[in-house]
Design an enzyme around this catalytic site. Structure first.
Site, PDB file in Angstrom:
ATOM      1  N   ASP A  41       0.930  -1.127  -0.036  1.00 41.19           N
ATOM      2  CA  ASP A  41       0.118   0.109   0.090  1.00 41.19           C
ATOM      3  C   ASP A  41       0.939   1.303  -0.077  1.00 41.19           C
ATOM      4  O   ASP A  41       2.123   1.199   0.382  1.00 41.19           O
ATOM      5  CB  ASP A  41      -0.912  -0.097   1.289  1.00 41.19           C
ATOM      6  CG  ASP A  41      -1.635   1.062   1.478  1.00 41.19           C
ATOM      7  OD1 ASP A  41      -2.469   1.492   0.502  1.00 41.19           O
ATOM      8  OD2 ASP A  41      -1.562   1.832   2.443  1.00 41.19           O
ATOM      9  N   ALA A  52      -0.006   5.298   1.394  1.00 39.01           N
ATOM     10  CA  ALA A  52      -0.280   6.192   2.486  1.00 39.01           C
ATOM     11  C   ALA A  52      -0.497   5.187   3.810  1.00 39.01           C
ATOM     12  O   ALA A  52      -1.046   4.533   3.803  1.00 39.01           O
ATOM     13  CB  ALA A  52      -1.327   6.922   2.340  1.00 39.01           C
ATOM     14  N   ALA A 108     -13.431   9.624   9.815  1.00 40.63           N
ATOM     15  CA  ALA A 108     -13.100   9.538   8.479  1.00 40.63           C
ATOM     16  C   ALA A 108     -12.136   8.419   8.223  1.00 40.63           C
ATOM     17  O   ALA A 108     -12.211   7.917   7.134  1.00 40.63           O
ATOM     18  CB  ALA A 108     -12.063  11.036   8.397  1.00 40.63           C
ATOM     19  N   MET A 140     -10.910   3.482   5.583  1.00 42.01           N
ATOM     20  CA  MET A 140      -9.934   3.707   5.006  1.00 42.01           C
ATOM     21  C   MET A 140      -9.325   2.384   4.361  1.00 42.01           C
ATOM     22  O   MET A 140      -9.406   1.424   4.870  1.00 42.01           O
ATOM     23  CB  MET A 140      -8.716   4.078   6.015  1.00 42.01           C
ATOM     24  CG  MET A 140      -7.438   4.859   5.222  1.00 42.01           C
ATOM     25  SD  MET A 140      -8.068   6.571   4.225  1.00 42.01           S
ATOM     26  CE  MET A 140      -8.401   7.471   5.570  1.00 42.01           C
ATOM     27  N   LYS A 181     -11.395   5.982  -2.827  1.00 39.72           N
ATOM     28  CA  LYS A 181     -12.096   7.262  -2.317  1.00 39.72           C
ATOM     29  C   LYS A 181     -13.510   7.387  -2.437  1.00 39.72           C
ATOM     30  O   LYS A 181     -14.124   7.903  -1.732  1.00 39.72           O
ATOM     31  CB  LYS A 181     -11.321   8.521  -2.752  1.00 39.72           C
ATOM     32  CG  LYS A 181      -9.607   8.158  -2.387  1.00 39.72           C
ATOM     33  CD  LYS A 181      -9.527   7.801  -1.236  1.00 39.72           C
ATOM     34  CE  LYS A 181      -8.053   7.478  -0.703  1.00 39.72           C
ATOM     35  NZ  LYS A 181      -7.847   6.840   0.514  1.00 39.72           N
ATOM     36  N   HIS A 206     -15.282   4.909  -0.209  1.00 43.05           N
ATOM     37  CA  HIS A 206     -15.029   5.751   1.073  1.00 43.05           C
ATOM     38  C   HIS A 206     -16.164   6.661   1.525  1.00 43.05           C
ATOM     39  O   HIS A 206     -16.743   6.714   2.403  1.00 43.05           O
ATOM     40  CB  HIS A 206     -13.697   5.971   1.152  1.00 43.05           C
ATOM     41  CG  HIS A 206     -13.262   6.406   2.640  1.00 43.05           C
ATOM     42  ND1 HIS A 206     -11.950   6.359   3.218  1.00 43.05           N
ATOM     43  CD2 HIS A 206     -13.678   7.236   3.611  1.00 43.05           C
ATOM     44  CE1 HIS A 206     -11.790   6.652   4.346  1.00 43.05           C
ATOM     45  NE2 HIS A 206     -12.864   7.473   4.720  1.00 43.05           N
ATOM     46  N   ARG A 253     -10.637  -2.324  -3.158  1.00 40.85           N
ATOM     47  CA  ARG A 253     -10.696  -3.226  -1.979  1.00 40.85           C
ATOM     48  C   ARG A 253     -12.008  -3.367  -1.520  1.00 40.85           C
ATOM     49  O   ARG A 253     -12.664  -2.301  -1.526  1.00 40.85           O
ATOM     50  CB  ARG A 253      -9.691  -2.768  -0.964  1.00 40.85           C
ATOM     51  CG  ARG A 253      -8.146  -2.587  -1.468  1.00 40.85           C
ATOM     52  CD  ARG A 253      -7.400  -1.766  -0.499  1.00 40.85           C
ATOM     53  NE  ARG A 253      -5.867  -1.463  -0.992  1.00 40.85           N
ATOM     54  CZ  ARG A 253      -5.222  -0.614  -0.842  1.00 40.85           C
ATOM     55  NH1 ARG A 253      -5.699   0.705  -0.014  1.00 40.85           N
ATOM     56  NH2 ARG A 253      -3.820  -0.562  -1.441  1.00 40.85           N
ATOM     57  N   ASP A 291      -1.648  -1.277   5.852  1.00 42.99           N
ATOM     58  CA  ASP A 291      -1.828  -0.539   7.388  1.00 42.99           C
ATOM     59  C   ASP A 291      -3.362  -0.599   7.588  1.00 42.99           C
ATOM     60  O   ASP A 291      -3.972  -0.187   8.722  1.00 42.99           O
ATOM     61  CB  ASP A 291      -1.342   0.836   7.445  1.00 42.99           C
ATOM     62  CG  ASP A 291      -2.028   1.794   6.575  1.00 42.99           C
ATOM     63  OD1 ASP A 291      -2.720   2.721   6.960  1.00 42.99           O
ATOM     64  OD2 ASP A 291      -1.888   1.704   5.349  1.00 42.99           O
TER      65      ASP A 291
END
Length: 289
Positions: A31, A33, A64, A68, A72, A75, A180, A206
């Protein structure tokens, strides 16, 4: 000694007299970020808060962070499914949110993310050295992100200038099949890199959707407990915490990542060589993901 001090982030050596080796592995798929860059995964989180604020919706950083790892747009859709945020939306606009509203927030989010992602492109300590060590060991480096391609096009040159680059990159909106927690982006790396066995690949992430992605792709998975979204702190903030609080955060995040399917959980990418050595040893004993 502080368990998250800068000194502790030097990558563990995997070099023997014959050189660094992971004979049973072919590739590592990262990944971005919170994994390779942007300690704490702050760039996307803050921009979600700011984008929703322009519509008069109060979104906390913790809220928020919840979805994650998703693309986006997904999201944003998931955030609007939250009862509290949906209640805010209906109170402000007098109706439930629609697909058009998701599009509107996404269109507001995108230029803000593009404008600010460069602020958060610094490598996570140890990442540059680990990538070099893995290449020295003959491993291919794949990667994927929930960031759209337009954002990755800004992030990638800045990351490369700092020593972070991958052999292949799949952005969150690159594949028609979706992102994902489906396996598609991870498998896109397998195809692009010509890898012969998904069981010889390791997905490093992460977030829980990122770990699920790797498991659904049939790969080994390594979760990161302290450097990314699940803890959500800069390195400086993390180092300022008492050891007991760091340990508590590590334990809580480890439990969540393991529940999502992580085979191993480490603090950050700096510890990855040791984790890969363990996976390689497990494969030598006949284990498979």
């Amino acid at each position: 000694m502080n368990p998250v001090s800068t000194a502790s982030t030097a990558p563990a050596s995997t070099t023997t007299s014959a050189g660094p080796r992971y004979p049973h592995l072919q590739a590592v798929i990262f990944d971005w970020a919170g994994t390779l860059v942007d300690h704490g995964s702050l760039a996307p989180t803050q921009i979600f808060v700011d984008a929703f604020a322009t519509f008069g919706i109060a979104l906390t950083l913790d809220e928020a962070r919840g979805p994650m790892g998703l693309s986006k747009r997904d999201h944003i859709r998931t955030l609007l499914e939250d009862a509290g945020l949906q209640s805010q939306w209906q109170a402000r606009f007098g109706r439930a949110s629609t697909t058009g509203d998701i599009d509107a927030i996404y269109e507001r989010f995108m230029p803000m993310q593009i404008a600010h992602v460069g602020r958060y492109s610094a490598p996570i300590p140890g990442a540059v050295e680990v990538l070099a060590a893995l290449r020295g060991a003959g491993l291919r480096i794949g990667s994927c992100s929930g960031y759209p391609r337009q954002v990755m096009d800004v992030l990638l040159p800045q990351a490369m200038a700092a020593g972070i680059w991958a052999d292949h990159v799949v952005a969150g909106d690159d594949l028609a099949a979706g992102g994902r927690p489906g396996p598609f982006m991870a498998l896109g790396n397998v195809l692009a890199l010509g890898l012969g066995d998904v069981r010889a690949c390791v997905k490093v992430d992460d977030t829980t959707p990122g770990i699920e992605e790797g498991r659904r792709a049939g790969m080994w998975t390594v979760g990161l407990s302290l450097s990314g979204n699940e803890t959500g702190l800069t390195l400086e903030q993390l180092q300022a915490l008492p050891d007991a609080e760091v340990a508590a955060k590590r334990a809580a995040v480890t439990q969540r990542l393991m529940a999502s399917g992580a085979h191993l959980v480490i603090d950050s990418v700096a510890q990855l060589p040791k984790a890969l050595a363990e996976i390689d040893a497990r494969m030598a004993r006949g284990e498979r993901p």
